[in-house]
Enzyme design. Structure first.
Site, PDB file in Angstrom:
ATOM      1  N   HIS A 123       0.813  -1.220   0.000  1.00 37.73           N
ATOM      2  CA  HIS A 123       0.000   0.000   0.000  1.00 37.73           C
ATOM      3  C   HIS A 123       0.849   1.273   0.000  1.00 37.73           C
ATOM      4  CE1 HIS A 123       0.259  -0.395   4.533  1.00 37.73           C
ATOM      5  NE2 HIS A 123       0.433   0.904   4.397  1.00 37.73           N
ATOM      6  N   ASP A 153       0.079  -7.584   1.158  1.00 32.71           N
ATOM      7  CA  ASP A 153       0.491  -6.211   1.418  1.00 32.71           C
ATOM      8  C   ASP A 153       2.012  -6.088   1.508  1.00 32.71           C
ATOM      9  OD1 ASP A 153       0.102  -3.495   1.713  1.00 32.71           O
ATOM     10  OD2 ASP A 153      -0.093  -3.571   3.890  1.00 32.71           O
ATOM     11  N   SER A 231       4.461   2.796   7.791  1.00 37.94           N
ATOM     12  CA  SER A 231       4.177   1.589   7.019  1.00 37.94           C
ATOM     13  C   SER A 231       5.382   1.162   6.199  1.00 37.94           C
ATOM     14  CB  SER A 231       2.992   1.821   6.086  1.00 37.94           C
ATOM     15  OG  SER A 231       1.790   1.878   6.801  1.00 37.94           O
TER      16      SER A 231
END
Length: 378
Positions: A123, A153, A231
């Site tokens: 992402h 992911d 992230s």
């Protein structure tokens, strides 16, 4: 419950989307179509097997260092291998690169200093027309996409300039203990706060979130602050080894200190696949699952709990085995299946080409059949 997944958007469970049953990314009401193979769009595939950790790596950390500050030692050791990842996308009319602007940013870490491979979250790089990696020494370098996998992911990117790179040491996330201290390093908010360090403990293991990608793993929960932009960055133990990939936090009002990381041991096979083949390979059945079939609804009908088959792709592996729409899968080998997520996670433990025994319910009777799992590519 709401979750943040990057520097610009709120991440929350999806209500409807199409996935492959081997890796259902979010199971929250609606018909999930399973069996669509997404074309591989990666560039610069690696063709030779790569052993992660080649080249210079971060030094081991002495937890008994006389300074008495193990977090400082971890930060000093691992920080040089942590990078920022800028995601540039088109804005307005495109004139050369002038129409690109930074749509978001995240973090990553170098896993192979010799070849310039960097791990991050899917992402973080999703939708990018251009990727820019910021290194600890101040360099900003263009990166190319090696492989990306929405089902887990995970993503791998590569920089061509490998001078003076340092790769992380990879640990064993299966050895983590609840209460064990960990350190998160990343770029919350972008370059302005690059390589920020937060510390905490492993709050819990084997957490399951119904979020795209992360639902494929038993996640590590930590109270080390995980903020938008973290992230893709590493979660590190006190030996200076990466044990997780920081991916999501609970952003619901009233909750603090609930971040989640993908265990590195579980992620490593997919990272290797993307480096070696340019894609992550997943097992699949080529069926559609209706996740509105809940245990409560099934009980009202007098049916067993399980995963309800809404559609079977003609000619697919399940079709060849005799599975039909309306069947309810209740076991994979000897593992009990209570819902669609259970089926996903059970299949996730196998590889394409493996043969599994499916127990299913049809017309008031329980049946069994052997199915050879298909290979599904991102």
């Amino acid at each position: 419950m709401s979750y943040y997944n990057d520097g610009s958007s709120k991440r929350r469970p999806s209500t409807f989307f199409i996935v492959v049953i081997a890796l259902v990314s979010a199971i929250v009401g609606g018909l999930i179509a399973v069996g669509i193979v997404v074309p591989n769009v990666n560039a610069n595939r690696a063709t030779n097997q790569v052993v992660l950790g080649q080249g210079q790596t971060t030094p081991p950390v002495n937890v008994t260092n006389p300074t008495g500050f193990p977090v400082a030692e971890v930060s000093k050791a691992v920080g040089p291998a942590v990078v920022g990842v800028g995601n540039f996308q088109q804005s307005g009319r495109l004139f050369g690169n002038s129409g690109l602007s930074e749509a978001g940013s995240g973090s990553g870490f170098i896993v192979d200093a010799k070849n310039g491979y960097i791990v991050t979250n899917n992402h973080v790089i999703e939708g990018a027309k251009k990727l820019v990696v910021s290194l600890a020494d101040g360099r900003n370098l263009d990166a190319t996409l090696v492989g990306a996998d929405a089902r887990t992911d995970l993503a791998v990117i590569k920089i061509s300039s490998v001078d003076n790179l340092t790769a992380v040491q990879l640990g064993d996330s299966e050895k983590l203990q609840v209460g064990e201290p960990v350190v998160a390093i990343g770029n919350p908010g972008g370059q302005e706060f690059a390589r920020s360090v937060t510390a905490g403990v492993v709050s819990a293991k084997n957490r399951v979130l119904q979020i795209q990608g992360e639902s494929s793993f038993n996640l590590i929960q930590t109270d080390a602050a995980i903020n938008p932009g973290n992230s893709g960055g590493p979660l590190v133990n006190y030996q200076g080894q990466v044990v997780g990939i920081n991916s999501v936090k609970n952003a619901e009002p009233g909750f603090e200190g609930m971040g989640f990381a993908i265990p590195i041991t579980d992620a490593l096979p997919f990272i290797q696949q993307m480096i070696e083949k340019g894609y992550a390979s997943h097992p699949g059945l080529y069926v559609s699952i209706d996740d509105r079939y809940t245990e409560e609804w099934a009980a009202q009908q007098g049916w067993p709990a399980g995963a309800y088959i809404a559609k079977v792709l003609s000619g697919g592996t399940a079709d060849k085995a005799g599975i039909k729409a309306g069947d309810v899968v209740t076991k994979v080998n000897e593992v009990t299946i209570n819902n669609a997520l259970d089926l996903t996670r059970a299949l996730f433990k196998f590889k394409p080409g493996d043969e599994v025994k499916l127990t299913y319910y049809r017309d008031g009777a329980t049946k069994e059949v052997s199915v050879t799992l298909a290979e599904l590519k991102q």
